[in-house]
Design an enzyme around this catalytic site. Structure first.
Site, short mmCIF file in Angstrom:
data_model
loop_
_atom_site.label_atom_id
_atom_site.label_comp_id
_atom_site.label_asym_id
_atom_site.label_seq_id
_atom_site.Cartn_x
_atom_site.Cartn_y
_atom_site.Cartn_z
N LYS A 187 0.84 -1.21 0.00
CA LYS A 187 0.00 0.00 0.00
C LYS A 187 0.87 1.25 0.00
O LYS A 187 0.64 2.18 -0.77
CB LYS A 187 -0.88 0.00 1.25
CG LYS A 187 -1.48 1.34 1.58
CD LYS A 187 -2.33 1.35 2.84
CE LYS A 187 -1.56 1.52 4.11
NZ LYS A 187 -1.25 2.91 4.48
N ASN A 188 1.92 1.26 0.83
CA ASN A 188 2.72 2.48 0.99
C ASN A 188 3.71 2.69 -0.13
O ASN A 188 4.40 3.71 -0.17
CB ASN A 188 3.41 2.48 2.36
CG ASN A 188 2.40 2.67 3.48
OD1 ASN A 188 1.24 3.02 3.22
ND2 ASN A 188 2.82 2.42 4.70
N CYS A 214 -4.05 12.84 12.92
CA CYS A 214 -4.81 11.57 12.77
C CYS A 214 -4.67 10.84 14.11
O CYS A 214 -4.04 11.34 15.04
CB CYS A 214 -4.27 10.75 11.61
SG CYS A 214 -2.69 9.99 11.97
N ARG A 216 1.22 14.58 12.86
CA ARG A 216 1.58 14.32 11.45
C ARG A 216 1.77 15.63 10.65
O ARG A 216 1.13 15.85 9.64
CB ARG A 216 0.51 13.45 10.79
CG ARG A 216 0.12 12.20 11.50
CD ARG A 216 1.16 11.10 11.46
NE ARG A 216 1.45 10.58 10.15
CZ ARG A 216 0.77 9.58 9.57
NH1 ARG A 216 -0.29 9.10 10.15
NH2 ARG A 216 1.10 9.12 8.38
N ASP A 247 5.17 0.48 11.90
CA ASP A 247 3.90 -0.09 11.42
C ASP A 247 3.72 -1.53 11.88
O ASP A 247 2.66 -2.12 11.63
CB ASP A 247 3.82 -0.05 9.89
CG ASP A 247 3.68 1.38 9.40
OD1 ASP A 247 3.82 1.60 8.18
OD2 ASP A 247 3.47 2.27 10.23
N ILE A 255 8.74 6.88 16.56
CA ILE A 255 8.38 7.57 15.32
C ILE A 255 7.14 8.46 15.49
O ILE A 255 7.13 9.61 15.08
CB ILE A 255 8.14 6.55 14.17
CG1 ILE A 255 9.32 5.60 14.01
CG2 ILE A 255 7.79 7.27 12.87
CD1 ILE A 255 10.62 6.26 13.55
C1 EPZ Z 1 4.77 6.81 6.08
O1 EPZ Z 1 4.07 7.89 6.70
C2 EPZ Z 1 3.78 5.65 6.04
N1 EPZ Z 1 2.63 6.02 5.23
C3 EPZ Z 1 3.33 5.30 7.46
O2 EPZ Z 1 2.48 4.17 7.39
C4 EPZ Z 1 4.56 4.94 8.28
O3 EPZ Z 1 4.18 4.66 9.62
C5 EPZ Z 1 5.58 6.10 8.25
O4 EPZ Z 1 5.90 6.43 6.88
C6 EPZ Z 1 6.86 5.77 8.98
O5 EPZ Z 1 7.45 4.64 8.40
C7 EPZ Z 1 2.76 6.02 3.87
O6 EPZ Z 1 3.81 5.72 3.33
C8 EPZ Z 1 1.53 6.38 3.09
P1 EPZ Z 1 7.10 10.10 8.07
P2 EPZ Z 1 4.72 9.39 6.68
O7 EPZ Z 1 7.02 11.32 7.24
O8 EPZ Z 1 5.41 9.59 5.40
C9 EPZ Z 1 7.15 13.42 11.41
C10 EPZ Z 1 0.55 2.89 7.81
O9 EPZ Z 1 0.11 2.39 8.85
N2 EPZ Z 1 7.09 14.37 10.29
O10 EPZ Z 1 8.28 9.17 7.89
O11 EPZ Z 1 3.67 10.33 7.08
C11 EPZ Z 1 5.87 12.61 11.55
O12 EPZ Z 1 4.92 13.31 12.31
C12 EPZ Z 1 1.11 4.30 7.82
O13 EPZ Z 1 0.60 2.29 6.69
C13 EPZ Z 1 7.26 15.73 10.57
O14 EPZ Z 1 7.44 16.13 11.72
O15 EPZ Z 1 5.78 9.22 7.84
C14 EPZ Z 1 6.35 11.36 12.25
O16 EPZ Z 1 6.43 11.62 13.64
C15 EPZ Z 1 0.95 4.96 9.18
N3 EPZ Z 1 7.20 16.62 9.55
C16 EPZ Z 1 7.76 11.15 11.69
O17 EPZ Z 1 8.15 12.41 11.12
C17 EPZ Z 1 7.00 16.22 8.25
O18 EPZ Z 1 6.98 17.08 7.34
C18 EPZ Z 1 7.84 10.12 10.58
O19 EPZ Z 1 6.90 10.49 9.60
C19 EPZ Z 1 6.84 14.84 7.99
C20 EPZ Z 1 6.90 13.94 9.02
#
Ligand code: EPZ
Length: 427
Positions: free
Chosen positions: A31-32, A125, A130, A314, A336
């Site tokens: 999915k991701n 969420c 996020r 995840d 995370i």
């Molecule tokens: C991706 O989310 C995945 N989703 C998530 O899967 C997964 O948990 C996550 O990566 C970590 O591996 C998709 O790929 C669609 P991040 P993403 O940006 O890209 C902070 C599932 O269950 N952050 O790596 O949103 C954020 O808040 C989902 O399938 C900022 O602060 O994750 C988090 O604490 C849930 N500023 C951390 O970084 C930003 O601009 C990691 O987020 C972006 C992120």
């Protein structure tokens, strides 16, 4: 025609625990990986065919989002051809984005292709605030002008995008994907440092390269993107879902059974396999994927979630369910997301012994779990309840399983085929 799930918001799952799972599970496409690749189709005026698409509602929703911008989509089983030759950059509304925050991934392609984009801020969420500040910072570094107006990200490129060096404060998956997609349209080369290394990032780069981009280093901390892409029609086969595979590996482990995870890739799951082996689970390559088996008592092991190649956040909820059945105490640290323990109160309703303190959860295993009514709250929390229900005495009813349908293709059917006593109940 792809099998589009008929789900109702009120669907429930009924599980009677006690069955050892035996057999084979076909792991679907990731999915991701699919979500950013569907968004990436907006970068090019030529068709993109994606195969090995999982039949999950998040993919349907993302296809709907690019359709909103004028894409023509032809579906077949587990595939879609996306033709954006007639696409335009419209506003992506709050209502669309709040349903699935990954929608924010259309921002970079719309901006790169059309020079302007208006995408709602995702908002938080269940698992955390996020924010998308790193996405915005990366686009700004490439020359975009971005304002936040009434909850909308309003972006334009008055002088086009120009290649640059982007250093991410932390290896954000989404921000890496946003920067990579935008950089394909920039004048000159872009270097992304401290990039996320997840296989889904590397698969997006492989898809973009198939479309005509020139990206090197995806999957490492340093990614180089040549600008000025010569787009052409392309076809890309999406990688298998390592999180789904890890979920079913834990299902085999928690029931003391044996499953062959067809299409699963060991090289994407090294940290997961290593931790499972530390608990007494056996994992070895089969001729169609990975075989996971447990025939001895489960030992407790500690877990800290980390960016790839560390243990994925995840799978934290699923591993916690496993530790509820292990001998000893397990300390789980979630690094995370700030609120990813929503499954804990529900697991405790089944009899689990868990203490929370900030980003830590202490699981005292060995308790006998008993079936109950429980509530799904987010995708991965929901599946941890399914796993716990598989070894709970008696009947468990899981409400709001639409969370599960977002990321697991036909979960109840796949489990039933391996011997689980599980059925989906309508409203
Ligand atoms: C991706 O989310 C995945 N989703 C998530 O899967 C997964 O948990 C996550 O990566 C970590 O591996 C998709 O790929 C669609 P991040 P993403 O940006 O890209 C902070 C599932 O269950 N952050 O790596 O949103 C954020 O808040 C989902 O399938 C900022 O602060 O994750 C988090 O604490 C849930 N500023 C951390 O970084 C930003 O601009 C990691 O987020 C972006 C992120």
């Amino acid at each position: 025609m792809a099998l589009i799930i008929k789900v109702s918001a009120m669907d429930r799952l009924r599980i009677v625990g006690g069955q050892r799972l035996q057999g084979a599970v076909t792991i679907s496409g990731a999915k991701n990986a699919a979500l950013p690749q569907i968004a990436a189709a907006l970068l090019s005026p030529h068709p993109l065919e994606l195969t090995n698409l999982p039949d999950v509602t998040d993919v349907e929703n993302m296809l709907g989002v690019v359709r909103l911008h004028g894409a023509e989509i032809t579906r077949s089983a587990h595939a879609a051809t996306i033709d954006t030759s007639a696409a335009v950059s419209k506003e992506t509304s709050y209502d669309t984005v709040r349903k699935m925050r990954a929608t924010v991934l259309v921002l970079a392609p719309l901006l790169a292709r059309f020079g302007h984009a208006r995408v709602s801020l995702p908002g938080g969420c269940a698992i955390g605030a996020r924010p998308v500040d790193m996405h915005v910072a990366a686009l700004t570094a490439l020359g975009a002008r971005i304002a936040i107006e009434n909850g909308l990200i309003v972006a334009s490129v008055p002088n086009g995008l120009t290649g640059t060096r982007i250093v991410l404060p932390s290896p954000s998956v989404g921000a890496t994907e946003t920067a990579m997609m935008a950089a394909t349209a920039a004048k000159g080369e872009t270097e992304i440092l401290n990039a996320a290394r997840e296989p889904e990032v590397a698969d997006l780069a492989a898809c973009l390269n198939a479309m005509g981009a020139r990206i090197e280093g995806a999957g490492t901390h340093r990614i180089l993107i040549a600008g000025y892409t010569n787009w052409h029609a392309a076809r890309h086969d999406i990688i298998p879902d390592r999180i789904e595979a890890g979920t079913y590996a834990i299902a085999a482990a928690i029931t003391g059974g044996q499953l062959e995870l067809t299409h699963a890739r060991l090289e994407h799951m090294a940290s997961v396999v290593q931790l499972l082996e530390a608990t007494g689970v056996s994992v070895w390559p089969g001729d169609r994927g990975l075989i996971v088996s447990r025939d001895r008592p489960l030992k407790a092991a500690d877990l800290t979630t980390e960016p790839y190649p560390g243990f994925p956040t995840d799978l934290q909820a699923q591993f916690m369910a496993l530790m509820c059945c292990a001998e000893g105490a397990s300390l789980l640290r979630e690094t995370i997301f700030e609120n990813r323990f929503m499954h804990v109160p529900e697991l405790m309703r089944l009899g689990a012994n868990i203490k929370l303190q900030g980003t830590m959860a202490l699981v005292r295993g060995g308790e006998k779990l008993h079936g109950a009514q429980v509530m799904a709250t987010d995708l991965r929390a929901s599946v941890s309840l399914v796993l716990a229900a598989l070894i709970s005495e008696g009947e468990t009813i899981i409400n709001r399983v639409y969370h599960l349908d977002r990321g697991y293709e036909q979960l109840d059917r796949k489990l039933r085929l391996c011997g689980a006593d599980i059925e989906r109940l309508g409203a």
